[in-house]
Design a protein around this motif. Structure first.
Motif, PDB file in Angstrom:
ATOM      1  N   HIS A 175       0.754  -1.072   0.008  1.00  0.00           N
ATOM      2  CA  HIS A 175       0.044  -0.104  -0.038  1.00  0.00           C
ATOM      3  C   HIS A 175       0.922   1.323  -0.031  1.00  0.00           C
ATOM      4  O   HIS A 175       1.966   1.060   0.010  1.00  0.00           O
ATOM      5  N   SER A 177       0.835   3.523   2.169  1.00  0.00           N
ATOM      6  CA  SER A 177       0.770   4.064   3.588  1.00  0.00           C
ATOM      7  C   SER A 177       2.258   4.148   4.077  1.00  0.00           C
ATOM      8  O   SER A 177       2.460   5.273   4.867  1.00  0.00           O
ATOM      9  N   GLN A 180       3.718   7.656   4.225  1.00  0.00           N
ATOM     10  CA  GLN A 180       3.334   8.625   5.324  1.00  0.00           C
ATOM     11  C   GLN A 180       4.598   8.492   6.413  1.00  0.00           C
ATOM     12  O   GLN A 180       4.857   9.728   6.909  1.00  0.00           O
ATOM     13  N   ARG A 201       0.198  -6.579  -4.709  1.00  0.00           N
ATOM     14  CA  ARG A 201      -0.134  -7.883  -4.015  1.00  0.00           C
ATOM     15  C   ARG A 201      -0.671  -8.933  -4.800  1.00  0.00           C
ATOM     16  O   ARG A 201      -0.897  -8.865  -5.804  1.00  0.00           O
ATOM     17  N   GLN A 214      -2.689   3.291  -5.872  1.00  0.00           N
ATOM     18  CA  GLN A 214      -3.344   3.958  -4.778  1.00  0.00           C
ATOM     19  C   GLN A 214      -2.914   5.479  -4.464  1.00  0.00           C
ATOM     20  O   GLN A 214      -1.930   5.672  -5.106  1.00  0.00           O
ATOM     21  N   GLU A 216      -2.347   7.869  -1.239  1.00  0.00           N
ATOM     22  CA  GLU A 216      -2.394   8.129   0.132  1.00  0.00           C
ATOM     23  C   GLU A 216      -2.563   9.643   0.630  1.00  0.00           C
ATOM     24  O   GLU A 216      -2.127  10.403  -0.427  1.00  0.00           O
ATOM     25  N   PHE A 255      -8.429  -0.080  10.839  1.00  0.00           N
ATOM     26  CA  PHE A 255      -7.311  -0.014  10.281  1.00  0.00           C
ATOM     27  C   PHE A 255      -6.164  -0.109  11.311  1.00  0.00           C
ATOM     28  O   PHE A 255      -6.556   0.904  12.289  1.00  0.00           O
ATOM     29  N   PHE A 257      -3.561   1.358  11.667  1.00  0.00           N
ATOM     30  CA  PHE A 257      -2.710   2.665  11.552  1.00  0.00           C
ATOM     31  C   PHE A 257      -3.812   4.012  11.857  1.00  0.00           C
ATOM     32  O   PHE A 257      -3.147   5.217  11.736  1.00  0.00           O
ATOM     33  N   THR A 258      -4.939   3.678  11.984  1.00  0.00           N
ATOM     34  CA  THR A 258      -6.031   4.945  12.420  1.00  0.00           C
ATOM     35  C   THR A 258      -6.882   4.519  13.571  1.00  0.00           C
ATOM     36  O   THR A 258      -7.089   3.103  13.730  1.00  0.00           O
ATOM     37  N   GLY A 293     -10.375   3.891   2.472  1.00  0.00           N
ATOM     38  CA  GLY A 293     -10.082   3.617   4.000  1.00  0.00           C
ATOM     39  C   GLY A 293      -9.420   4.947   4.312  1.00  0.00           C
ATOM     40  O   GLY A 293      -8.743   5.808   3.823  1.00  0.00           O
ATOM     41  N   SER A 294      -9.877   5.356   5.738  1.00  0.00           N
ATOM     42  CA  SER A 294      -9.193   6.465   6.203  1.00  0.00           C
ATOM     43  C   SER A 294      -9.623   6.731   7.855  1.00  0.00           C
ATOM     44  O   SER A 294     -10.208   5.792   8.340  1.00  0.00           O
ATOM     45  N   GLY A 295      -9.290   7.557   8.654  1.00  0.00           N
ATOM     46  CA  GLY A 295      -9.128   7.794   9.879  1.00  0.00           C
ATOM     47  C   GLY A 295      -8.385   8.685  10.235  1.00  0.00           C
ATOM     48  O   GLY A 295      -7.420   9.377   9.914  1.00  0.00           O
ATOM     49  N   ALA A 316      -5.807  10.326   7.855  1.00  0.00           N
ATOM     50  CA  ALA A 316      -5.002   9.929   6.510  1.00  0.00           C
ATOM     51  C   ALA A 316      -6.282   9.510   6.007  1.00  0.00           C
ATOM     52  O   ALA A 316      -7.153   8.961   6.351  1.00  0.00           O
ATOM     53  N   PHE A 317      -5.844   8.946   4.641  1.00  0.00           N
ATOM     54  CA  PHE A 317      -6.686   8.175   3.670  1.00  0.00           C
ATOM     55  C   PHE A 317      -5.905   7.401   2.821  1.00  0.00           C
ATOM     56  O   PHE A 317      -5.032   7.896   2.231  1.00  0.00           O
ATOM     57  N   GLY A 318      -6.479   6.455   2.139  1.00  0.00           N
ATOM     58  CA  GLY A 318      -5.980   5.613   1.103  1.00  0.00           C
ATOM     59  C   GLY A 318      -7.143   5.463   0.029  1.00  0.00           C
ATOM     60  O   GLY A 318      -8.238   4.869   0.512  1.00  0.00           O
TER      61      GLY A 318
HETATM   62  N1  DAH Z   1      -3.635   1.312   3.434  1.00  0.00           N
HETATM   63  C1  DAH Z   1      -4.904   0.675   3.408  1.00  0.00           C
HETATM   64  C2  DAH Z   1      -4.968  -0.345   2.166  1.00  0.00           C
HETATM   65  O1  DAH Z   1      -4.394  -0.439   1.326  1.00  0.00           O
HETATM   66  C3  DAH Z   1      -5.816   1.698   2.947  1.00  0.00           C
HETATM   67  C4  DAH Z   1      -5.720   2.929   4.172  1.00  0.00           C
HETATM   68  C5  DAH Z   1      -6.836   2.858   4.793  1.00  0.00           C
HETATM   69  C6  DAH Z   1      -5.042   3.982   4.073  1.00  0.00           C
HETATM   70  C7  DAH Z   1      -6.899   3.854   6.095  1.00  0.00           C
HETATM   71  C8  DAH Z   1      -5.040   5.029   4.882  1.00  0.00           C
HETATM   72  C9  DAH Z   1      -6.083   4.980   5.955  1.00  0.00           C
HETATM   73  O2  DAH Z   1      -4.424   6.064   4.961  1.00  0.00           O
HETATM   74  O3  DAH Z   1      -5.992   5.840   6.868  1.00  0.00           O
HETATM   75  O4  DAH Z   1      -5.937  -1.277   2.377  1.00  0.00           O
END
Ligand code: DAH
Length: 366
Positions: A175, A177, A180, A201, A214, A216, A255, A257-258, A293-295, A316-318
């Protein structure tokens, strides 16, 4: 005397009659060549008495001069004729249509990445990058997934047989992430970045390819809360899809990380077999679709990245780039993105002149 005169006349006639450069060369060898009769006659002058030489030389020398001049003139004439003939043969018909030249186009993924950068730059975000060959500390550990974390197994990671010098596993990032972590370690806080790029993947079907894209997003500052996240995503999607009626739903999720974590859904309707974003997902004829996803950045992640979570907060979000590209431009098979079929690229690709700008439109198509 008469002998030389008649021989010269015969040679001049043969030179005049030569139809090709080869025939002319044969004449040159017969006369002025090393063993040609003119050369041999010139040689005889050496053995003559001065009186004999004075009598014989003028005839031989004038024969040589006239033959040499005739050879030169004929050679020039034959060459000019050959050129004329070649020019006549190699005509170009300028009324014919120009031959087809292969034309390239900008891949929709590249176009969407440019659109993302344009929109987020306007919101004060910089573009950050990181390596596609990552170590497991940046890809997992620093994102609060230690060795035993079940999420690691869920990522279908491609591992390399090698390890880093300090013993970390080497992998293809699963990912974006980890960017970050790299960005926070490099730049500290406050920070506002997006990181678009390739991720990998071990997964493949109509909606999954082993490599995909993706983006980020990361904001760390003081007093950041979930409201900032929702406004940012809403503002982005309105600009990206170029419509005001975008409705987002943040659904509680998990997640590592959030904390808290939310999944981002967008309302859409199906029109003519195609999904069109817009409207409330619970309205008649509408549904919700997950976009990413995010948080709020987990305090442990801030610590791993060298920031004091009591001082700094962030979100953060992805998002899947291929997914939002398909939604915006109406493709239905992800695999075609990476087939490199020129017909697909001609149809879905963009002109390099079609640079996304906020004033001209981030999705303008010529
Ligand atoms: N890294 C996650 C994935 O690939 C996606 C993601 C979710 C990124 C939440 C984020 C986050 O920055 O806050 O499935």
């Amino acid at each position: 005397m008469t002998d030389i005169t008649s021989q010269t006349d015969a040679a001049l006639a043969a030179i005049a009659a030569a139809a090709s450069l080869e025939a002319l060369e044969a004449q040159r060898l017969e006369t002025l060549g090393k063993k040609g009769w003119v050369s041999l006659a010139l040689k005889t002058l050496g053995g003559m008495s001065p009186q004999e030489r004075a009598a014989a030389a003028p005839a031989i020398q004038s024969a040589r001069a006239s033959i040499a001049a005739a050879l030169d003139a004929k050679k020039a004439a034959l060459e000019a004729a050959a050129l004329e003939e070649q020019l006549a043969r190699e005509t170009i018909d300028l009324t014919l249509p120009a031959p087809a030249v292969p034309k390239g186009s900008v891949h929709p993924v590249s176009q969407v990445m440019d659109e993302l950068a344009e929109i987020f730059a306007d919101l004060g975000f910089a573009v950050a990058t990181g390596p596609e060959i990552e170590d497991d500390w940046h890809n997992f550990t620093a994102l609060n997934m230690d060795e035993t974390h079940p999420a690691r197994a869920m990522h279908d990671t491609f591992y390399f047989p090698d390890k880093t010098a300090d013993g970390k596993d080497v992998l293809l990032r699963t990912h974006t992430s980890p960017v970050q972590i790299r960005a926070m370690l490099e730049q500290g806080a406050p920070i506002r970045i997006i990181a678009p790029g390739r991720v990998y993947r071990s997964d493949s079907d109509a909606t999954h390819t082993p490599m995909f894209h993706q983006v980020e997003g990361l904001v760390v500052d003081k007093d950041i809360h979930l409201g900032h996240l929702k406004w940012t995503l809403e503002t982005f999607f309105k600009a990206f899809f170029e419509r005001e009626d975008i409705v987002l739903r943040l659904r509680p999720s998990y997640f590592p990380f959030t904390e808290p974590s939310v999944e981002v859904d967008v309302g859409y309707a199906t029109e003519g077999g195609r999904r069109v974003v817009g409207g409330h997902g619970d309205a008649p004829g509408h549904a919700w679709m997950e976009l990413g996803g995010s948080g709020m950045v987990n305090a442990r992640v801030l610590e791993f990245a060298g920031l004091d979570p009591k001082q700094w907060q962030g979100f953060a979000f992805g998002l899947g780039i291929d997914r939002i590209a398909m939604l915006k431009y109406g493709m239905n098979d992800l695999r075609a993105f990476f087939d490199g079929d020129p017909r697909w690229l001609m149809h879905y690709g963009f002109s390099p002149f079609d640079q996304p700008t906020l004033s001209a439109g981030v999705g303008a198509r010529a």
